[in-house]
Design an enzyme around this catalytic site. Structure first.
Site, short mmCIF file in Angstrom:
data_model
loop_
_atom_site.label_atom_id
_atom_site.label_comp_id
_atom_site.label_asym_id
_atom_site.label_seq_id
_atom_site.Cartn_x
_atom_site.Cartn_y
_atom_site.Cartn_z
N GLY A 1 -2.43 -7.91 8.17
CA GLY A 1 -2.62 -8.25 6.75
C GLY A 1 -3.38 -7.21 5.95
O GLY A 1 -3.71 -7.47 4.79
N HIS B 1 -8.37 1.50 3.00
CA HIS B 1 -9.73 2.02 2.87
C HIS B 1 -10.58 0.87 3.40
O HIS B 1 -10.55 -0.23 2.82
CB HIS B 1 -10.04 2.34 1.39
CG HIS B 1 -11.41 2.90 1.15
ND1 HIS B 1 -11.63 4.02 0.36
CD2 HIS B 1 -12.62 2.47 1.57
CE1 HIS B 1 -12.92 4.28 0.32
NE2 HIS B 1 -13.56 3.35 1.03
N CYS C 1 -6.09 6.58 -3.53
CA CYS C 1 -6.63 5.37 -2.89
C CYS C 1 -7.31 4.54 -3.96
O CYS C 1 -8.22 5.01 -4.64
CB CYS C 1 -7.62 5.76 -1.79
SG CYS C 1 -8.62 4.36 -1.21
N ASN D 1 -9.52 -6.98 8.03
CA ASN D 1 -8.12 -6.87 8.46
C ASN D 1 -7.89 -5.43 8.89
O ASN D 1 -8.19 -4.49 8.15
CB ASN D 1 -7.17 -7.22 7.31
CG ASN D 1 -7.23 -8.69 6.94
OD1 ASN D 1 -7.33 -9.54 7.80
ND2 ASN D 1 -7.18 -8.98 5.65
N HIS E 1 -12.71 -2.12 4.42
CA HIS E 1 -13.49 -3.04 3.60
C HIS E 1 -13.74 -4.32 4.38
O HIS E 1 -12.94 -4.71 5.22
CB HIS E 1 -12.77 -3.36 2.28
CG HIS E 1 -11.35 -3.80 2.45
ND1 HIS E 1 -10.32 -2.91 2.67
CD2 HIS E 1 -10.78 -5.04 2.48
CE1 HIS E 1 -9.18 -3.57 2.80
NE2 HIS E 1 -9.43 -4.86 2.70
N HIS F 1 -14.33 -8.30 3.86
CA HIS F 1 -14.27 -9.44 2.95
C HIS F 1 -15.50 -10.33 3.23
O HIS F 1 -15.85 -10.57 4.39
CB HIS F 1 -13.03 -10.29 3.22
CG HIS F 1 -11.72 -9.60 2.97
ND1 HIS F 1 -10.97 -9.81 1.83
CD2 HIS F 1 -11.02 -8.70 3.71
CE1 HIS F 1 -9.86 -9.09 1.89
NE2 HIS F 1 -9.86 -8.40 3.02
P1 AMP Z 1 -6.73 -6.43 2.77
O1 AMP Z 1 -5.52 -7.29 2.74
O2 AMP Z 1 -7.72 -6.82 3.85
O3 AMP Z 1 -6.39 -4.96 2.77
O4 AMP Z 1 -7.51 -6.75 1.44
C1 AMP Z 1 -7.32 -6.04 0.25
C2 AMP Z 1 -7.95 -6.87 -0.82
O5 AMP Z 1 -8.18 -6.04 -1.93
C3 AMP Z 1 -7.09 -8.04 -1.29
O6 AMP Z 1 -7.81 -9.26 -1.08
C4 AMP Z 1 -6.86 -7.75 -2.77
O7 AMP Z 1 -6.89 -8.90 -3.56
C5 AMP Z 1 -8.01 -6.81 -3.08
N1 AMP Z 1 -7.78 -5.89 -4.19
C6 AMP Z 1 -6.71 -5.06 -4.37
N2 AMP Z 1 -6.85 -4.34 -5.48
C7 AMP Z 1 -8.06 -4.68 -6.01
C8 AMP Z 1 -8.78 -4.28 -7.16
N3 AMP Z 1 -8.31 -3.37 -8.02
N4 AMP Z 1 -9.99 -4.87 -7.40
C9 AMP Z 1 -10.48 -5.78 -6.56
N5 AMP Z 1 -9.84 -6.21 -5.45
C10 AMP Z 1 -8.64 -5.67 -5.19
#
Ligand code: AMP
Length: 103
Positions: free
Chosen positions: A88, A93, A3, A82, A95, A97
Site C-alpha cells: 500500500g 519517500h 518527490c 507501508n 513516512h 503514519h
Molecule cells: P502511503 O500509502 O503509506 O504511501 O501513504 C501516503 C499518504 O500520503 C497517503 O495517506 C496520502 O493521503 C498522503 N498524501 C499524499 N499526498 C499528500 C499531500 N500533498 N499532503 C498530505 N498528505 C498527502
C-alpha cells in the site's frame, strides 16, 4: 527530484507543519483515515524503510512520532509504515503514519 514529500519539505505547497525539527517534518495527511492522521517524514529523501540504514534517524523519527502525538493531544495512537507497493505504499519517500482520536 520529483518527490511530492520533498516538495512539501521545501515549502513548495505552503503545507502547515504540526512540528518540525532537524530530522523530520510532520504534517496532516490530506486524506485522513482517522480524526487525527499525521505523517512523520524525514527531511532526507529515503524511498522506503528498505532503503534506510541509519538507526539514529529511525530513532529520531520515532521520537518525533511521540512529540507530534503529544502536540496533537493524542494519548493513544497507531503508527504505520507501508513498505512497498503491494503493502500500500503510494509515496516513495519514507513516512510514518500516526493515527488517533483526541479523547
Ligand atoms: P502511503 O500509502 O503509506 O504511501 O501513504 C501516503 C499518504 O500520503 C497517503 O495517506 C496520502 O493521503 C498522503 N498524501 C499524499 N499526498 C499528500 C499531500 N500533498 N499532503 C498530505 N498528505 C498527502
Amino acid at each position: 527530484m520529483d518527490c511530492i514529500f520533498c516538495k512539501i519539505i521545501n515549502g513548495d505547497f505552503n503545507t502547515e507543519f504540526v512540528l518540525e525539527n532537524e530530522h523530520a517534518v510532520v504534517f496532516n495527511d490530506i486524506n485522513p483515515k482517522a480524526p487525527v492522521h499525521m505523517l512523520v517524514v524525514p527531511r532526507l529523501h529515503v524511498a522506503s524503510l528498505n532503503e534506510l540504514n541509519d538507526k539514529n534517524l529511525l530513532g529520531e523519527l520515532m521520537m518525533t512520532v511521540k512529540e507530534a502525538a503529544k502536540k496533537a493531544g493524542l494519548k493513544s495512537y497507531k503508527t504505520l509504515i507501508n513498505t512497498g507497493k503491494e503493502a500500500g505504499q503510494e509515496v516513495f519517500h519514507l513516512h510514518i503514519h500516526v493515527m488517533g482520536e483526541k479523547k
